[in-house]
Write a protein that holds these residues in place. Structure first.
Motif, PDB file in Angstrom:
ATOM      1  N   ILE A 169       0.930  -1.269   0.118  1.00  0.00           N
ATOM      2  CA  ILE A 169       0.081  -0.084   0.000  1.00  0.00           C
ATOM      3  C   ILE A 169       0.794   1.345  -0.088  1.00  0.00           C
ATOM      4  N   SER A 170       1.843   1.197   0.883  1.00  0.00           N
ATOM      5  CA  SER A 170       2.547   2.580   1.081  1.00  0.00           C
ATOM      6  C   SER A 170       3.557   2.491  -0.283  1.00  0.00           C
ATOM      7  N   LEU A 171       3.973   1.561  -0.902  1.00  0.00           N
ATOM      8  CA  LEU A 171       4.592   1.655  -2.186  1.00  0.00           C
ATOM      9  C   LEU A 171       3.819   2.185  -3.328  1.00  0.00           C
ATOM     10  N   MET A 172       2.571   1.834  -3.543  1.00  0.00           N
ATOM     11  CA  MET A 172       1.594   1.898  -4.498  1.00  0.00           C
ATOM     12  C   MET A 172       1.251   3.653  -4.080  1.00  0.00           C
ATOM     13  N   GLU A 173       1.128   4.206  -2.976  1.00  0.00           N
ATOM     14  CA  GLU A 173       0.853   5.430  -2.655  1.00  0.00           C
ATOM     15  C   GLU A 173       2.157   6.514  -3.063  1.00  0.00           C
ATOM     16  N   SER A 174       3.252   5.708  -2.781  1.00  0.00           N
ATOM     17  CA  SER A 174       4.498   6.375  -3.292  1.00  0.00           C
ATOM     18  C   SER A 174       4.465   6.588  -4.846  1.00  0.00           C
ATOM     19  N   VAL A 175       3.915   5.586  -5.578  1.00  0.00           N
ATOM     20  CA  VAL A 175       3.953   5.637  -7.094  1.00  0.00           C
ATOM     21  C   VAL A 175       3.027   6.830  -7.459  1.00  0.00           C
ATOM     22  N   PHE A 230      -2.996  -1.220  -5.776  1.00  0.00           N
ATOM     23  CA  PHE A 230      -3.123  -0.242  -6.511  1.00  0.00           C
ATOM     24  C   PHE A 230      -4.578   0.158  -6.788  1.00  0.00           C
ATOM     25  N   SER A 231      -5.351  -0.666  -6.942  1.00  0.00           N
ATOM     26  CA  SER A 231      -6.875  -0.616  -7.052  1.00  0.00           C
ATOM     27  C   SER A 231      -7.669   0.191  -5.843  1.00  0.00           C
ATOM     28  N   ALA A 232      -6.879  -0.069  -4.646  1.00  0.00           N
ATOM     29  CA  ALA A 232      -7.493   0.421  -3.647  1.00  0.00           C
ATOM     30  C   ALA A 232      -6.993   1.855  -3.384  1.00  0.00           C
ATOM     31  N   VAL A 233      -5.655   2.245  -3.838  1.00  0.00           N
ATOM     32  CA  VAL A 233      -5.387   3.798  -3.486  1.00  0.00           C
ATOM     33  C   VAL A 233      -5.395   4.535  -4.506  1.00  0.00           C
ATOM     34  N   ALA A 234      -5.837   4.055  -5.860  1.00  0.00           N
ATOM     35  CA  ALA A 234      -5.855   4.974  -6.935  1.00  0.00           C
ATOM     36  C   ALA A 234      -7.068   5.781  -6.949  1.00  0.00           C
ATOM     37  N   GLY A 258      -8.212   4.521 -13.005  1.00  0.00           N
ATOM     38  CA  GLY A 258      -8.376   4.045 -14.227  1.00  0.00           C
ATOM     39  C   GLY A 258      -7.240   3.629 -15.110  1.00  0.00           C
ATOM     40  N   ALA A 259      -6.192   4.009 -14.674  1.00  0.00           N
ATOM     41  CA  ALA A 259      -4.932   3.533 -15.147  1.00  0.00           C
ATOM     42  C   ALA A 259      -4.585   2.047 -15.278  1.00  0.00           C
ATOM     43  N   THR A 260      -3.985   1.740 -16.235  1.00  0.00           N
ATOM     44  CA  THR A 260      -3.643   0.019 -16.483  1.00  0.00           C
ATOM     45  C   THR A 260      -2.221   0.192 -15.855  1.00  0.00           C
TER      46      THR A 260
END
Lengths: 283, 113
Positions: free
Chosen positions: B4-10, B48-52, B59-61
């Motif tokens: 989760i942290s990693l995808m938030e960083s992305v 990703f689907s959770a934090v986007a 909506g991004a792939t």
């Protein structure tokens, strides 16, 4: 700007000193414009990024090439510079829950507070119980509750530092969230990670959670006073730690009886002096 | 669940890019993830689907390119494939192969419009 709370505490920097990673992936690196291509550089200079698909002319590809943890690493670099400038030697204590980190810190503060000013950052998902235990020793402590988070990050620690007296020549102990997985990836700006493993856990834990033991510079094998009551093979444990990190140093200690702690304090003294010496040499 | 942290960083890195570049939508996010690292691709997709939601990245792939493990053997000097972080050199059995690839966690590129 910090994305977590909107504060502006860090300057993002690229990492030109990073070795470019070798990689092998499906997409092509061919572009119809030139750019320097050692990975680790940020390249978004020349308008549309070179992918021109008929009918999708508004779409473009931007090469980013940034480490996902680069924001955390930038906060960590800021923390590290801040600590070094003041002359504070910081250790990041990591372990599974229940290894005795807080008891160890309480013992250490009692033994060392006449010698060094000591401040503590306590990380837990909930409650201020650990910080309360530390404050009872007389040392200043800040509790960071990570909520759902499973680790401390450098940004949280940066804020915690704002609330602690950082005395020149002092020590900062950061007690991370009890978790042998995630904290391995997050640099907090510490001088060293110290992994605590207790003899009531399995001696093969370094093999099961290699990332953490690979990231640490020192392993403390805690609760040695319980060894007579357990079938714990200290030699096998040390061998498994060395197999995942040949450079790790290992001390057997007991927070309860104090066994082995003198060697740990000597280690701290030597490393802290080395850091101060380097800082002085740099200017 | 540090994914989760990693995808938030992305997403934070993408927000930074939006301030510099001019785009209103992200179609594809391409990551490079080391096969020997500590991030699990399935968990990255899940998180990703959770934090986007509600961000520029909604909506991004998400495409994840796995970077295979590789290391340099200090004894025989060979560049060898590594299936696990602490595997010995397949050529000379030296146990201290220095990992040169497989630990990546990078935002490689974005397709935007």
């Amino acid at each position: 700007m910090c994305t977590l709370c909107g504060c502006s505490t860090a300057v993002l920097a690229a990492h030109p000193d990073r070795e470019p990673p070798a990689h092998d992936h499906a997409h092509t690196h061919d572009h119809d414009h030139a750019h320097a291509h050692p990975h680790g550089t940020i390249d978004f200079g020349n308008g549309p990024a070179g992918v021109h698909i008929p009918g999708l002319s508004q779409e473009r590809t931007i090469r980013i090439e940034r480490d996902i943890l680069s924001k955390n690493d930038a906060f960590a670099a800021t923390n590290r510079a801040r600590l070094r400038n003041v002359g504070v030697f910081a250790l990041n204590f990591v372990s599974s829950p229940g290894s005795g980190k807080t008891s160890l810190l309480v013992r250490m503060i009692g033994d060392l507070k006449q010698r060094w000013p000591i401040a503590v950052v306590e990380g837990d998902q909930q409650t201020s119980r650990d910080a309360d235990r530390i404050r009872a020793t007389g040392a200043p402590a800040v509790q960071v509750n990570t909520g759902k988070g499973c680790h401390l990050d450098a940004h949280m620690v940066g804020h915690a530092l704002d609330h602690l007296p950082l005395a020149p020549g002092g020590l900062l102990f950061i007690e991370n969230v009890g978790n042998l997985v995630c904290p391995a990836a997050f640099d907090l700006g510490e001088a060293h990670k110290v992994v605590v493993l207790s003899v009531t856990e399995g001696e093969d834990k370094p093999l099961k959670y290699p990332g953490m033991f690979a990231a640490a510079d020192l392993m403390l094998l805690n609760k040695s006073d319980l060894l007579p009551h357990l079938e714990f093979d200290v030699g096998a444990c040390i061998a498994s730690a060395l197999s995942v990190n040949p450079r790790i140093q290992i001390l057997t200690v007991s927070a309860r009886t104090g066994e082995g702690l003198a060697a740990f304090y000597s280690w701290i003294e030597g490393r802290a002096a080395a850091m101060t010496g380097q800082a002085a040499a740099v200017g | 669940m540090h994914e989760i942290s990693l995808m938030e960083s992305v997403i934070a890195l993408i927000e930074d890019q939006r301030r510099v570049q001019d785009f209103s939508r992200v179609r594809t996010i391409r990551l490079q993830v080391g096969a020997l690292g500590h991030a699990e691709p399935a968990a990255l997709h899940f998180c990703f689907s959770a934090v986007a939601h509600g961000t520029i990245a909604e909506g991004a792939t998400l495409e994840i390119d796995m970077v295979p493990g590789q290391g340099r053997c200090p004894a025989c000097g060979e560049l060898v494939a590594l299936d696990d972080r602490f595997a010995p050199c397949p050529g000379c059995a030296n146990p201290h192969v220095r990992m040169t690839a497989g630990d990546e966690l990078r935002l490689a590129e974005l397709e935007v419009e």
